[in-house]
Design an enzyme around this catalytic site. Structure first.
Site, PDB file in Angstrom:
ATOM      1  N   LYS A 298      29.040 -17.605  19.529  1.00 45.43           N
ATOM      2  CA  LYS A 298      27.834 -17.398  19.251  1.00 45.43           C
ATOM      3  C   LYS A 298      27.317 -18.335  17.943  1.00 45.43           C
ATOM      4  CE  LYS A 298      27.441 -14.426  22.215  1.00 45.43           C
ATOM      5  NZ  LYS A 298      27.854 -12.783  22.304  1.00 45.43           N
TER       6      LYS A 298
HETATM    7  C1  LIG Z   1      28.452 -11.629  23.157  1.00 45.56           C
HETATM    8  C2  LIG Z   1      27.444 -10.734  23.596  1.00 45.56           C
HETATM    9  C3  LIG Z   1      27.716  -9.172  23.289  1.00 45.56           C
HETATM   10  C4  LIG Z   1      29.087  -8.856  23.124  1.00 45.56           C
HETATM   11  O1  LIG Z   1      29.540  -9.000  21.680  1.00 45.56           O
HETATM   12  P1  LIG Z   1      31.132  -9.350  21.439  1.00 45.56           P
HETATM   13  O2  LIG Z   1      31.113  -9.769  19.861  1.00 45.56           O
HETATM   14  O3  LIG Z   1      31.831 -10.326  22.354  1.00 45.56           O
HETATM   15  O4  LIG Z   1      31.584  -7.796  21.518  1.00 45.56           O
HETATM   16  C5  LIG Z   1      26.946  -8.301  23.829  1.00 45.56           C
HETATM   17  N1  LIG Z   1      25.665  -8.628  24.126  1.00 45.56           N
HETATM   18  C6  LIG Z   1      25.500 -10.103  24.334  1.00 45.56           C
HETATM   19  C7  LIG Z   1      23.981 -10.400  25.063  1.00 45.56           C
HETATM   20  C8  LIG Z   1      26.148 -10.835  24.197  1.00 45.56           C
HETATM   21  O5  LIG Z   1      25.899 -12.328  24.506  1.00 45.56           O
END
Ligand SMILES: *Cc1c(COP(=O)(O)O)cnc(C)c1O
Length: 389
Positions: free
Chosen positions: A184
Site C-alpha cells: 500500500k
Molecule cells: C489491502 C486491503 C485490505 C486488507 O488490508 P490488510 O492490511 O492486508 O489486512 C482490505 N481491503 C482492500 C481493498 C485492500 O486492498
C-alpha cells in the site's frame, strides 16, 4: 527485456525509517505507548478526520468498524463484488451477511443504483471501496444510505490522499479503513487505521482493539489502579509503538510519493491513449486519484487472445503484472456458505476477464516505466499479428 522481474508494488524504507524504529525499540514502550497516539494524531490530520484509531492490519480496521457499528447475526452489509476478500470477510466475522453490489463498468467502483437495488429490511451499512485509489461517488451513496438510515463505511485501503471534490478519503464516510501493508502507499509492516468523525465510535474501536476493555494499561498505570472492566467481547488488534514510529516517518514521505504515483500514471495514460488493445479505467470527473493500482482493460477480441496469455507474455518480458480482483462472490467459500453465483454481478464478472494491473510504485524509475510501456506495446503487437485459428 528486463533481467529482473519488476513487481507491481513495493515498499520504500530508508535510514530515517530505521532510526525511528530503533529509537522506539529502545524506549520504555514497545506497545500502547506515546507513539501510538502521536501517529493517530498525524494520520487523522493528513486525511482531515477528527479521530484515527491505529490497529494491527487493514482487515482489523474493517472488523473494528463492523464491531463499532454493532453488526451481528442476520444483519446485511452491501459490498462491491470487485475488491479484496477482506472487505466482505469483516461482515462475516461479526455473523453478518455480505450482499454483493455490482460495479460501474467504466470505473469498477460500486454502482449506487445496484446498492439501491440490494437494500432490504435487514441492510445496516454499505462498504464502498475506492478501487485502485479512485474515490467512489460519495454524494450519490450518501443519498442512498441517508434515505434508508444506514451507515456509510469506506474501505479506503487503496486511497489515502485521494479526494472526492474537496473532501479527502478518510473524512467523507462515517468510518474509513486504511491498510499499512507493504504494497500500500505507506507501511508499518502489517498495520491499519480507521478514521471517523465520531468520538464515541472512536472510543468503541479503541475498546474493540483491546479485548473490549474500557481503559488501556497505560491509563491504569497513570491513574494508579489495577481495576479494569471488560464490557464486551474484543480482540487484540493493537499496533506496536515501533510500527507507529515507522508509520510517522512514512507519512512524512507520502505527499512526494503520491505526486510520483500520479506522474507515473500520467506517463502510462499518454503512452496508452492511442494504443488499441488496452484501455485504462475511466476516471470520475472532480476527483483526485491516489493511484494505488494502475489497471487497464484488455480488448481481447481485438488482440485475439485471453487475459492469461497476455499475463504470461508480460511476465516473460520481466513485467510483474497482477490481477485485482477475482470477484469476491465467485470464491468457493462464498458460493458454499452464502449461495452466491455467477450472474449476480454481470459488470464485475465481465470486467474480471479483461483486467490486468501494471507495476506502479514511487520508487520505479522513468526507465522502469518505459520498460512497462515497451513491453505492453510489444506484447499487444505480437499477439495481434499472430495467425488466428
Ligand atoms: C489491502 C486491503 C485490505 C486488507 O488490508 P490488510 O492490511 O492486508 O489486512 C482490505 N481491503 C482492500 C481493498 C485492500 O486492498
Amino acid at each position: 527485456m528486463r533481467s529482473t522481474l519488476l513487481p507491481y508494488g513495493r515498499q520504500w524504507l530508508d535510514g530515517e525509517d530505521l532510526a525511528a524504529v530503533a529509537s522506539a525499540l529502545l524506549s520504555d514502550f514497545l506497545t500502547t505507548g506515546p507513539r501510538v497516539a502521536e501517529f493517530e494524531r498525524q494520520f487523522a490530520s493528513f486525511v482531515g478526520a477528527p479521530h484515527a484509531v491505529a490497529v494491527s492490519s487493514g482487515t482489523a480496521a474493517l472488523h473494528s468498524a463492523m464491531g463499532a457499528l454493532g453488526i451481528g447475526p442476520g444483519d446485511e452489509v452491501i459490498v462491491p463484488a470487485i475488491t479484496f476478500a477482506a472487505s466482505a470477510n469483516c461482515v462475516v466475522f461479526q455473523g453478518g451477511v455480505p450482499v454483493f453490489a455490482d460495479v460501474d463498468p467504466g470505473t469498477l467502483l460500486i454502482d449506487p443504483q445496484s446498492v439501491e437495488n440490494r437494500l432490504s429490511a435487514r441492510t445496516r451499512a454499505v462498504i464502498a471501496v475506492d478501487y485502485a485509489g479512485q474515490p467512489c461517488d460519495y454524494s450519490r451513496l450518501r443519498e442512498v444510505v441517508s434515505a434508508a438510515k444506514l451507515a456509510l463505511i469506506s474501505d479506503g485501503c487503496h486511497a489515502i490522499g485521494a479526494r472526492d471534490g474537496e473532501q479527502l478519503v478518510g473524512s467523507v464516510a462515517d468510518m474509513t479503513a486504511f491498510s499499512l501493508h507493504p504494497v500500500k502507499h505507506i507501511t508499518t509492516g502489517e498495520g491499519g487505521v480507521v478514521t471517523t468523525g465520531s468520538e464515541s465510535v472512536a472510543r468503541a474501536m479503541r475498546r474493540f482493539r483491546n479485548h473490549g476493555i474500557e481503559s488501556d494499561s497505560r491509563e491504569r498505570e497513570l491513574a494508579g489502579t489495577w481495576r479494569y472492566e471488560m464490557i464486551e467481547l474484543g480482540y487484540n488488534y493493537r499496533l506496536t509503538d515501533f510500527q507507529c514510529a515507522l508509520g510517522m516517518t512514512q507519512l512524512g514521505k507520502l505527499p512526494g510519493w503520491l505526486a510520483r504515483r500520479r506522474a507515473i500514471a500520467a506517463m502510462y495514460d499518454a503512452a496508452f491513449a492511442d494504443l488499441r488493445g488496452v484501455r485504462p479505467l475511466d476516471r470520475r470527473p472532480g476527483t483526485l486519484h491516489a493511484y494505488h493500482l494502475y489497471v487497464v482493460r484488455l480488448d481481447l477480441e481485438y488482440l485475439g487472445t485471453d487475459r492469461a496469455t497476455v499475463y504470461r507474455a508480460l511476465r516473460e518480458e520481466g513485467i510483474g503484472v497482477n490481477v485485482h480482483y477475482i470477484p469476491v462472490h465467485l470464491h468457493s467459500y462464498y458460493v458454499k456458505r452464502f449461495g452466491t453465483r455467477r450472474g449476480m454481478c454481470p459488470n464485475a464478472e465481465a470486467a474480471y476477464e479483461e483486467i490486468i494491473t501494471l507495476p506502479l510504485f514511487p520508487r520505479m524509475s522513468d526507465e522502469d516505466v518505459r520498460d512497462v510501456i515497451d513491453a505492453v506495446n510489444k506484447v499487444t503487437r505480437v499477439l495481434r499479428a499472430r495467425p488466428r485459428g
